[in-house]
Design an enzyme around this catalytic site. Structure first.
Site, PDB file in Angstrom:
ATOM      1  N   ASP A 236     -10.323   0.588  -0.837  1.00 49.41           N
ATOM      2  CA  ASP A 236     -11.361  -0.206  -1.514  1.00 49.41           C
ATOM      3  C   ASP A 236     -12.127  -1.015  -0.469  1.00 49.41           C
ATOM      4  O   ASP A 236     -11.762  -1.049   0.701  1.00 49.41           O
ATOM      5  CB  ASP A 236     -10.744  -1.118  -2.583  1.00 49.41           C
ATOM      6  CG  ASP A 236      -9.853  -2.209  -1.999  1.00 49.41           C
ATOM      7  OD1 ASP A 236      -9.023  -1.889  -1.139  1.00 49.41           O
ATOM      8  OD2 ASP A 236      -9.987  -3.390  -2.391  1.00 49.41           O
ATOM      9  N   HIS A 549      -6.493   8.142  -0.824  1.00 55.14           N
ATOM     10  CA  HIS A 549      -7.281   7.245  -1.690  1.00 55.14           C
ATOM     11  C   HIS A 549      -8.065   6.298  -0.779  1.00 55.14           C
ATOM     12  O   HIS A 549      -7.638   5.185  -0.480  1.00 55.14           O
ATOM     13  CB  HIS A 549      -6.369   6.467  -2.642  1.00 55.14           C
ATOM     14  CG  HIS A 549      -7.129   5.717  -3.693  1.00 55.14           C
ATOM     15  ND1 HIS A 549      -7.532   6.289  -4.873  1.00 55.14           N
ATOM     16  CD2 HIS A 549      -7.587   4.448  -3.733  1.00 55.14           C
ATOM     17  CE1 HIS A 549      -8.186   5.410  -5.602  1.00 55.14           C
ATOM     18  NE2 HIS A 549      -8.249   4.264  -4.919  1.00 55.14           N
ATOM     19  N   ASP A 596      -0.418  14.028  -2.670  1.00 56.44           N
ATOM     20  CA  ASP A 596      -1.620  14.017  -1.828  1.00 56.44           C
ATOM     21  C   ASP A 596      -2.828  14.303  -2.700  1.00 56.44           C
ATOM     22  O   ASP A 596      -3.349  15.415  -2.734  1.00 56.44           O
ATOM     23  CB  ASP A 596      -1.493  15.054  -0.705  1.00 56.44           C
ATOM     24  CG  ASP A 596      -2.742  15.054   0.180  1.00 56.44           C
ATOM     25  OD1 ASP A 596      -3.467  14.026   0.194  1.00 56.44           O
ATOM     26  OD2 ASP A 596      -3.005  16.084   0.833  1.00 56.44           O
ATOM     27  N   GLU A 605      -2.966   5.750  -0.965  1.00 56.54           N
ATOM     28  CA  GLU A 605      -4.008   4.888  -0.410  1.00 56.54           C
ATOM     29  C   GLU A 605      -3.652   4.588   1.056  1.00 56.54           C
ATOM     30  O   GLU A 605      -2.528   4.871   1.514  1.00 56.54           O
ATOM     31  CB  GLU A 605      -4.137   3.576  -1.202  1.00 56.54           C
ATOM     32  CG  GLU A 605      -5.362   2.771  -0.784  1.00 56.54           C
ATOM     33  CD  GLU A 605      -5.857   1.748  -1.806  1.00 56.54           C
ATOM     34  OE1 GLU A 605      -5.205   1.547  -2.842  1.00 56.54           O
ATOM     35  OE2 GLU A 605      -6.923   1.146  -1.537  1.00 56.54           O
TER      36      GLU A 605
HETATM   37  O1  9MR Z   1      -9.151   1.994  -5.872  1.00 52.76           O
HETATM   38  C1  9MR Z   1      -8.286   0.915  -6.190  1.00 52.76           C
HETATM   39  C2  9MR Z   1      -7.283   0.711  -5.078  1.00 52.76           C
HETATM   40  O2  9MR Z   1      -7.952   0.344  -3.895  1.00 52.76           O
HETATM   41  C3  9MR Z   1      -6.244  -0.304  -5.479  1.00 52.76           C
HETATM   42  O3  9MR Z   1      -5.217  -0.370  -4.529  1.00 52.76           O
HETATM   43  C4  9MR Z   1      -5.639   0.083  -6.809  1.00 52.76           C
HETATM   44  C5  9MR Z   1      -4.616  -0.921  -7.296  1.00 52.76           C
HETATM   45  O4  9MR Z   1      -5.161  -2.176  -7.431  1.00 52.76           O
HETATM   46  O5  9MR Z   1      -6.641   0.199  -7.787  1.00 52.76           O
HETATM   47  C6  9MR Z   1      -7.592   1.193  -7.464  1.00 52.76           C
HETATM   48  O6  9MR Z   1      -8.553   1.204  -8.456  1.00 52.76           O
HETATM   49  C7  9MR Z   1      -8.185   1.827  -9.659  1.00 52.76           C
HETATM   50  C8  9MR Z   1      -8.116   0.790 -10.745  1.00 52.76           C
HETATM   51  O7  9MR Z   1      -7.085  -0.134 -10.481  1.00 52.76           O
HETATM   52  C9  9MR Z   1      -7.901   1.438 -12.073  1.00 52.76           C
HETATM   53  N1  9MR Z   1      -8.911   2.440 -12.305  1.00 52.76           N
HETATM   54  C10 9MR Z   1      -8.944   3.500 -11.310  1.00 52.76           C
HETATM   55  C11 9MR Z   1      -9.211   2.903  -9.955  1.00 52.76           C
HETATM   56  C12 9MR Z   1      -9.180   3.981  -8.847  1.00 52.76           C
HETATM   57  O8  9MR Z   1      -9.991   5.028  -9.095  1.00 52.76           O
HETATM   58  O1  9MR Z   2       0.040  -3.350  -1.000  1.00 53.91           O
HETATM   59  C1  9MR Z   2      -0.110  -3.894  -2.296  1.00 53.91           C
HETATM   60  C2  9MR Z   2       1.159  -3.654  -3.085  1.00 53.91           C
HETATM   61  O2  9MR Z   2       2.224  -4.390  -2.540  1.00 53.91           O
HETATM   62  C3  9MR Z   2       0.943  -4.010  -4.540  1.00 53.91           C
HETATM   63  O3  9MR Z   2       2.104  -3.671  -5.281  1.00 53.91           O
HETATM   64  C4  9MR Z   2      -0.280  -3.274  -5.067  1.00 53.91           C
HETATM   65  C5  9MR Z   2      -0.569  -3.511  -6.538  1.00 53.91           C
HETATM   66  O4  9MR Z   2      -1.122  -4.747  -6.766  1.00 53.91           O
HETATM   67  O5  9MR Z   2      -1.409  -3.646  -4.295  1.00 53.91           O
HETATM   68  C6  9MR Z   2      -1.309  -3.269  -2.969  1.00 53.91           C
HETATM   69  O6  9MR Z   2      -2.418  -3.715  -2.288  1.00 53.91           O
HETATM   70  C7  9MR Z   2      -3.667  -3.121  -2.608  1.00 53.91           C
HETATM   71  C8  9MR Z   2      -4.638  -4.260  -2.840  1.00 53.91           C
HETATM   72  O7  9MR Z   2      -4.288  -4.959  -4.008  1.00 53.91           O
HETATM   73  C9  9MR Z   2      -6.075  -3.784  -2.915  1.00 53.91           C
HETATM   74  N1  9MR Z   2      -6.424  -2.994  -1.778  1.00 53.91           N
HETATM   75  C10 9MR Z   2      -5.543  -1.841  -1.603  1.00 53.91           C
HETATM   76  C11 9MR Z   2      -4.118  -2.285  -1.412  1.00 53.91           C
HETATM   77  C12 9MR Z   2      -3.194  -1.102  -1.157  1.00 53.91           C
HETATM   78  O8  9MR Z   2      -3.010  -0.271  -2.243  1.00 53.91           O
END
Ligand code: 9MR
Ligand code: 9MR
Length: 628
Positions: A236, A549, A596, A605
């Protein structure tokens, strides 16, 4: 074991391992991540609101067709002998993992000549419970001659070919560092440096609004501030101070610990070739942003700078929603204090280039510390209108300890050491919400230059004890890796690499070969010695991830993802993003719960905090194995 020549053959962040000098044992389950300070609060929202379509049968097959012959779902056995797909230094410990069903001996074959260069007996077979697999080990450490080889056991599939070579991780280290360049906010990636991953600049962040949650008298809601540069956190486009803390620190530590290695390296970034190391140039990109996240009126630091909601899978320049700074928190402010105190030491070495910056960073760190002392318990609370990452750590003892340690080392002021109260501090594996170990890492590195207040033998024995616990876990593991069931939380690969980094801290103090071997094994795990049979780093090994991701990698027209990123890895949260039935295994084989696929943000991610120990460990191994 016998060396042969010229003979041709025909055929939340886990605190599971933690201790303190006061018998405070922290123990928490991977299933109650919230209790461990990991972020499950937003996990609920993330999972409940998952609007991304589950992969279709054909698209999920596409993920597995890249790996057509990986671990069989039916038997759970690895489909082949597992090795580090990137290779080994001549003097490194080298251990392959062998599935059941074949002979009791192994051979190593030179692929150029088909000659058997080594033969030996397999270890006894035993189960590695996180994978639900029964395997043996083939120890071929003796193989030191540079070349390309496979490990073979009659009756099972050969390993992937791998090299034994000097400087085996040089390219990987440079690429892992360059991943940060690819994630720079507010910066165009020119083809000269970025190749086919060139892209326009996005997110200038020179006009960012103060969110209601961050409003103060001097900066009311809607105030426009400027906080440019920094790295995108992950797949993100958010910029989060808490996660920037451990990431930036780990890269600074790599430079502090292995200065000769990093001073000479060329990463191929626009700043390469100037008078400062590339790793410092890269870190500076994020430090400059972090400095702007501090409110100069009071020293408090905003938790994050993001849009209100995650963008779609578009390129940075197409994600143009308004950005906000959100809430000042104790965790963000202490992360800032620790990083700026550490950075002030490193930058001081380059005073001619960064005139006055070291002093500026140290005073920024001190004013952040003062804010945190006055506001010791401000946890992040996700505002109702914001749904980007929360990084909602709500225990601050570890951040206080880390910031105090960094301030103590950089100022020599004993008050910080007394506040740190080291005898009360347990060590657990570093993670974004668990930063206490970083205090020990820094104190151990600087042990010869501390004031008399410091208890150096306590510092050394603390690091040693933690490393020895990891060695014991490694030796008890059928895969030879210090990973237990509870280590499979979100970002398990980052956790594995942080354990390797902690083992290397032990090794740097003791020179104990078992600690180095256990660190190497965790690194091997990341690069192919794992039950998914992936090399988890994009662009490296026989079967790297292809569908991380990562918004740029998904949105661009390039087949290969941006290289040098480690995927998050298997974990217990891998249920709802792509659909639970899409994952190859459940709780009983959690080390295989990886997919994957773009939709698998819980396992696939990439982030700045998982890549930082990849940089650290690859650079450390290069240095230790004799980089010149
Ligand atoms: O793309 C988002 C990712 O960077 C975050 O780690 C993740 C958890 O917070 O959320 C992803 O976004 C998703 C969202 O939470 C729910 N709808 C789908 C999104 C990804 O396509
Ligand atoms: O690394 C984070 C993990 O410990 C959490 O369980 C998760 C869900 O909230 O979020 C991860 O961090 C994400 C962050 O919220 C948004 N950018 C992407 C990070 C990696 O997925």
């Amino acid at each position: 074991m016998k060396l042969l020549t010229n003979k041709t053959v025909t055929n939340r962040p886990s605190p599971f391992t933690s201790f303190s000098f006061k018998t405070v044992l922290t123990f928490c389950s991977a299933f109650v991540l919230a209790a461990c300070g990991s972020n499950s609060g937003s996990g609920t929202a993330d999972e409940a609101n998952n609007s991304s379509p589950a992969p279709t049968a054909s698209s999920s097959n596409q993920a597995s067709s890249d790996t057509a012959s990986t671990s069989s779902e039916a038997t759970g056995e690895p489909s082949r002998i597992l090795v580090n797909q990137v290779g080994y230094a001549p003097q490194a410990a080298k251990v392959a993992v062998v599935p059941e069903g074949g002979a009791a001996e192994f051979v190593v074959i030179d692929t150029a000549t088909q000659a058997t260069v080594l033969q030996g007996e397999l270890s006894a077979f035993s189960e590695w419970t996180p994978a639900g697999q029964v395997v043996a080990q083939a120890d071929f450490t003796e193989l030191a001659q540079p070349g390309t080889y496979v490990v073979r056991v009659e009756g099972v599939q050969d390993s992937d070919p791998f090299v034994v070579a000097s400087q085996p991780y040089q390219a990987l280290n440079a690429s892992a560092l360059k991943a940060y360049y690819y994630n720079r906010a507010g910066f165009a990636l020119d083809a000269e440096y970025a190749g086919e991953w060139a892209r326009d600049a996005g997110h200038a962040d020179t006009e960012v609004l103060v969110h209601a949650s961050a409003a103060s008298d001097q900066r009311p809601e809607g105030t426009v501030i400027s906080a440019p540069k920094g790295w995108y956190d992950a797949g993100d486009y958010g910029k989060y101070v808490v996660n920037s803390g451990i990431s930036t620190y780990t890269l600074l530590a790599a430079l502090e610990h292995f200065g000769d290695f990093y001073t000479a390296n060329d990463t191929g970034i626009p700043e390469s070739g100037n008078s400062t190391p590339d790793i410092l140039e890269e870190v500076m990109w994020n430090l400059e942003w972090m400095l702007d996240m501090q409110d100069p009126n009071d020293g408090g630091v905003y938790h994050k700078l993001t849009t209100k909601n995650f963008s779609g899978a578009v390129m940075p320049s197409e994600a143009t929603d308004t950005r906000y700074v959100v809430q000042k928190t104790t965790a963000a402010t202490l992360n800032f204090a620790a990083v700026m105190a550490a950075a002030s030491r490193v930058v001081a070495e380059y005073e001619d280039v960064y005139s006055g910056l070291s002093d500026e960073m140290l005073s920024a760190a001190q004013s952040a510390w003062q804010w945190a002392e006055a506001n010791p318990d401000i946890a992040y609370q996700q505002p109702a209108d914001v749904s980007t990452g929360a990084y909602d750590d709500d225990t601050f003892n570890d951040e206080f300890a880390w910031a105090a340690a960094e301030l103590y080392i950089s100022t020599g002021n004993d008050d910080y050491y007394q506040t740190l109260n080291l005898t009360e501090q347990s060590i657990s594996n570093p993670a974004w919400a668990h930063t206490g170990a970083l205090a020990w890492v820094s104190l151990a590195h600087h042990r010869a230059n501390l004031t008399e207040a410091a208890d150096v033998s306590l510092i050394e024995s603390g690091v040693q004890q933690f490393a020895q616990e990891l060695v014991a876990d490694s030796e008890a593991s059928a895969y030879g890796v210090a990973l237990l069931h509870g280590d499979f939380y979100w970002g398990s690969n980052g956790g594995a690499l942080n354990k390797a980094m902690m083992l290397l801290q032990g090794y740097r103090l003791s020179g104990d070969a078992q600690q180095l071997k256990a660190a190497q094994a965790l690194f091997d795990y990341i690069l192919g010695l794992n039950p998914t049979e992936y090399s988890y780093v994009t662009g490296f090994g026989e079967r790297p991830p292809m569908h991380i991701h990562h918004r740029q990698s998904e949105a661009d027209s390039v087949v290969e993802p941006v290289p040098g990123f480690v995927a998050g890895g298997p974990n217990t949260a891998a249920h709802n993003d792509c659909g639970a039935d899409q994952y190859p295994a459940g709780e009983e084989a959690i080390a295989r719960a990886y997919l994957d696929h773009w939709c698998s943000y819980s396992t696939n991610e990439v982030t700045i905090n998982w890549n930082a120990p990849l940089v650290y460990v690859s650079g450390a191994l290069e240095s230790i194995y004799g980089w010149e």
